[in-house]
Design a protein around this motif. Structure first.
Motif, PDB file in Angstrom:
ATOM      1  N   GLY A  56      55.335  21.875  82.359  1.00 28.37           N
ATOM      2  CA  GLY A  56      55.370  23.301  82.032  1.00 28.37           C
ATOM      3  C   GLY A  56      54.784  24.146  83.150  1.00 28.37           C
ATOM      4  O   GLY A  56      54.829  23.784  84.332  1.00 28.37           O
ATOM      5  N   PRO A  57      54.188  25.274  82.796  1.00 33.35           N
ATOM      6  CA  PRO A  57      53.611  26.172  83.816  1.00 33.35           C
ATOM      7  C   PRO A  57      52.395  25.581  84.528  1.00 33.35           C
ATOM      8  O   PRO A  57      52.014  26.049  85.605  1.00 33.35           O
ATOM      9  CB  PRO A  57      53.217  27.412  82.999  1.00 33.35           C
ATOM     10  CG  PRO A  57      53.060  26.915  81.594  1.00 33.35           C
ATOM     11  CD  PRO A  57      54.071  25.818  81.434  1.00 33.35           C
ATOM     12  N   LEU A  58      51.784  24.545  83.948  1.00 33.74           N
ATOM     13  CA  LEU A  58      50.616  23.948  84.577  1.00 33.74           C
ATOM     14  C   LEU A  58      50.981  23.242  85.880  1.00 33.74           C
ATOM     15  O   LEU A  58      50.183  23.217  86.825  1.00 33.74           O
ATOM     16  CB  LEU A  58      49.960  22.947  83.624  1.00 33.74           C
ATOM     17  CG  LEU A  58      48.652  22.297  84.108  1.00 33.74           C
ATOM     18  CD1 LEU A  58      47.596  23.361  84.379  1.00 33.74           C
ATOM     19  CD2 LEU A  58      48.145  21.289  83.077  1.00 33.74           C
ATOM     20  N   GLY A  59      52.206  22.702  85.958  1.00 27.70           N
ATOM     21  CA  GLY A  59      52.637  21.995  87.159  1.00 27.70           C
ATOM     22  C   GLY A  59      52.610  22.866  88.405  1.00 27.70           C
ATOM     23  O   GLY A  59      51.921  22.549  89.387  1.00 27.70           O
ATOM     24  N   PRO A  60      53.346  23.979  88.405  1.00 25.77           N
ATOM     25  CA  PRO A  60      53.315  24.864  89.576  1.00 25.77           C
ATOM     26  C   PRO A  60      51.918  25.403  89.883  1.00 25.77           C
ATOM     27  O   PRO A  60      51.557  25.593  91.045  1.00 25.77           O
ATOM     28  CB  PRO A  60      54.264  26.006  89.172  1.00 25.77           C
ATOM     29  CG  PRO A  60      55.176  25.391  88.164  1.00 25.77           C
ATOM     30  CD  PRO A  60      54.346  24.411  87.414  1.00 25.77           C
ATOM     31  N   PHE A  61      51.117  25.627  88.843  1.00 27.45           N
ATOM     32  CA  PHE A  61      49.760  26.123  89.060  1.00 27.45           C
ATOM     33  C   PHE A  61      48.917  25.090  89.807  1.00 27.45           C
ATOM     34  O   PHE A  61      48.214  25.424  90.765  1.00 27.45           O
ATOM     35  CB  PHE A  61      49.095  26.468  87.731  1.00 27.45           C
ATOM     36  CG  PHE A  61      47.632  26.783  87.858  1.00 27.45           C
ATOM     37  CD1 PHE A  61      47.206  28.001  88.363  1.00 27.45           C
ATOM     38  CD2 PHE A  61      46.672  25.836  87.502  1.00 27.45           C
ATOM     39  CE1 PHE A  61      45.857  28.284  88.509  1.00 27.45           C
ATOM     40  CE2 PHE A  61      45.320  26.106  87.634  1.00 27.45           C
ATOM     41  CZ  PHE A  61      44.909  27.340  88.135  1.00 27.45           C
ATOM     42  N   LEU A  62      48.973  23.831  89.376  1.00 24.50           N
ATOM     43  CA  LEU A  62      48.179  22.783  90.025  1.00 24.50           C
ATOM     44  C   LEU A  62      48.574  22.631  91.490  1.00 24.50           C
ATOM     45  O   LEU A  62      47.724  22.461  92.366  1.00 24.50           O
ATOM     46  CB  LEU A  62      48.354  21.454  89.286  1.00 24.50           C
ATOM     47  CG  LEU A  62      47.712  21.370  87.901  1.00 24.50           C
ATOM     48  CD1 LEU A  62      48.094  20.057  87.210  1.00 24.50           C
ATOM     49  CD2 LEU A  62      46.197  21.500  87.990  1.00 24.50           C
ATOM     50  N   LEU A  63      49.861  22.694  91.768  1.00 22.42           N
ATOM     51  CA  LEU A  63      50.322  22.610  93.149  1.00 22.42           C
ATOM     52  C   LEU A  63      49.865  23.822  93.954  1.00 22.42           C
ATOM     53  O   LEU A  63      49.506  23.703  95.122  1.00 22.42           O
ATOM     54  CB  LEU A  63      51.849  22.492  93.193  1.00 22.42           C
ATOM     55  CG  LEU A  63      52.447  21.211  92.604  1.00 22.42           C
ATOM     56  CD1 LEU A  63      53.963  21.301  92.580  1.00 22.42           C
ATOM     57  CD2 LEU A  63      51.993  19.989  93.409  1.00 22.42           C
TER      58      LEU A  63
END
Length: 235
Positions: A95-102
């Protein structure tokens, strides 16, 4: 008349420039992550940080953190003295957590295979003098360093970076009222940084036997630090 570089030279210059940009972007992303972590950790809880000065001020370093709660990584990211790139399982990048972590400089790793992309990225961070955060137990559990995977030792021996043991205490003692999966708001969390140490035996060997022996030494050091941290904090 200015001599133009040969094609090989030009390609080398472009490659170096791109590498420098990549280094700068990676470091900048981790710094953004640290700033966000500072706001969240000190805004929601009351971290007590001990021994942060033991983290080398410059050069590569590996933070080896016990792992018993999902917030252990964000806590260390927020209270640590330097921006940190964590190795995080790929399952978290949903979800949105993926792009945030990157976007905040974290490294996605597939734990089911020898993830060469993640390994190369992690070693690159250390080669560039950055800080790599690792949960040596591999997954959340008792957070007592009772069982270590080989990744921590490999990165330490391969890069020559010192390991800094980190104990996060208090994250699992009580459940919050509003969000039961998290510690109570404004509760105290203790983060204790230990003395840095080398994983290798000084021989430079990287054989399987040498790595296995190093893992035993590393586990002993981490367990001792955790015991000292519990005595120091009374937890």
């Amino acid at each position: 008349m200015r001599r133009h570089p040969r094609r090989g030279e030009a390609g080398h210059e472009v490659s170096e420039a791109r590498h420098e940009v990549s280094e700068a972007q990676t470091a900048r992303r981790a710094d953004i992550g640290r700033r966000i972590g500072v706001g969240l950790m000190y805004g929601l809880w009351k971290p007590r940080v001990l021994g942060a000065w033991k983290v080398p001020a410059t050069g590569p370093a590996i933070l080896a953190i016990n792992h018993s709660h999902i917030i252990d990584g964000p806590v260390v990211m927020g209270v640590g003295p330097r921006p940190t790139h964590f190795l995080i399982k790929k399952e978290a990048f949903v979800g949105p957590l993926g792009p945030f972590l990157l976007a905040v400089g974290q490294v996605k790793v597939d734990r089911a295979v020898a993830d060469r992309t993640a390994i190369t990225q992690a070693l690159g961070i250390l080669d560039d003098g950055g800080v790599l955060g690792i949960f040596p137990e591999g997954t959340r559990g008792e957070g007592d360093f009772a069982s270590l995977r080989g990744g921590l030792t490999y990165f330490a021996v391969r890069s020559g970076a010192p390991i800094v043991p980190v104990a996060v205490l208090g994250s699992t003692e009580r459940r919050g009222r509003l969000v039961k999966e998290l510690p109570p708001l404004r509760s105290r969390l203790d983060v204790v940084f230990g003395d840095p140490f080398e994983a290798g035996d000084g021989s430079g060997r990287r054989t399987r036997k040498a790595l296995d022996e190093a893992t035993v030494r590393v586990q002993r050091q981490l367990t001792t630090h955790l015991e000292n941290a519990r005595r120091l904090t009374g937890r």
